[in-house]
Design an enzyme around this catalytic site. Sequence first.
Site, short mmCIF file in Angstrom:
data_model
loop_
_atom_site.label_atom_id
_atom_site.label_comp_id
_atom_site.label_asym_id
_atom_site.label_seq_id
_atom_site.Cartn_x
_atom_site.Cartn_y
_atom_site.Cartn_z
N CYS A 42 -38.72 -8.23 8.83
CA CYS A 42 -37.60 -9.18 8.80
C CYS A 42 -38.09 -10.57 9.23
O CYS A 42 -38.86 -11.19 8.53
CB CYS A 42 -36.45 -8.65 9.65
N HIS A 92 -35.69 -2.64 8.20
CA HIS A 92 -36.13 -2.39 9.57
C HIS A 92 -36.54 -0.94 9.82
O HIS A 92 -35.70 -0.12 10.19
CB HIS A 92 -35.00 -2.75 10.54
N GLU A 106 -38.14 0.18 12.33
CA GLU A 106 -38.07 0.52 13.76
C GLU A 106 -36.68 1.01 14.17
O GLU A 106 -36.53 1.62 15.22
CB GLU A 106 -38.50 -0.69 14.61
#
Lengths: 79, 223
Positions: free
Chosen positions: B85, B194, B196
């Site tokens: 991002c 994302h 994570e």
Amino acid sequence: MPRVVVDVMPKPEILDPQGQAVARALPRLGFDGVSDVRQGKHFELEVDDSVDDATLAKIAEGFLSNPVVEDFVVRRVQS
Amino acid sequence: MRVGAVTFPGTLDDTDTLRAIAASGAEAVPLWHGDADLRGVDAVVLPGGFSYGDYLRAGAIARFAPVMGEVIDAARGGMPVLGICNGFQVLCEAGLLPGALLRNAGLHFVCKDQWLKVENNTTAWTSRYEPGAEIIIPLKNQDGRFAAPRSTVDELEGEGRVVFRYLGDDPNGSLGAIAGISDKTGRIVGLMPHPEHAIDALTGPSDDGLGMFLSALDSVVAS
């Protein structure tokens, strides 16, 4: 102290949804006859006499604009 | 094995990134934007957020942070680097990846679980995925529209450097529905969604994101 203006605009081939949104809003506000809007950035720099054109070009190209997607114009407006 | 995650002023996802690194089995190493020191890490992740408030352009100021000089040198030396991002935006601004990320075509902040296709599973960050794997991980951004000159997009497509592609409707108007790309070596990867936030089905839409962090460990061991 001299003033330098740097105008940064999205390249013509780059989609500018913000400009399009402004263009679409104008007729709704009663303003007719505006066929297109492009939105960019306008910087005003107060610079010493020691700052030469080559340095200004580096500032504009290397930082104020992203040359991948934006064009820039540097102008001295006061000397 | 030590994997770092950089915190800039305005970074939001450093904690989740460090957690994902730890979940992959590596030692998670916090890195600070103001320190020109990578603390002996074997790989680096630039997490998402709004570094420097996205002032000027997303990533434009962060790329000059003291830590970035070290990241750029290490990346050019072959260290695996992942930009997520805002981290992807920083890598583009730093010239480590081509193109730029611009305001979403619909002008909306997009926040949703997004299906992606893994188009290249030979990079340092995607080797754990099956060829053509379809994964679902969160997407949340305002400036996620990948833009580049036509010749650059053709080069990325031709060289297999489109690593992730959006499935279904293109959420932000990216050219070629490109969600993530790599450099020529496949060791530097950036993507808007994302991974994570998707390492545990308890808190994310899947655990599909963990594969990126595991892939990096394989890559470090192999090199």
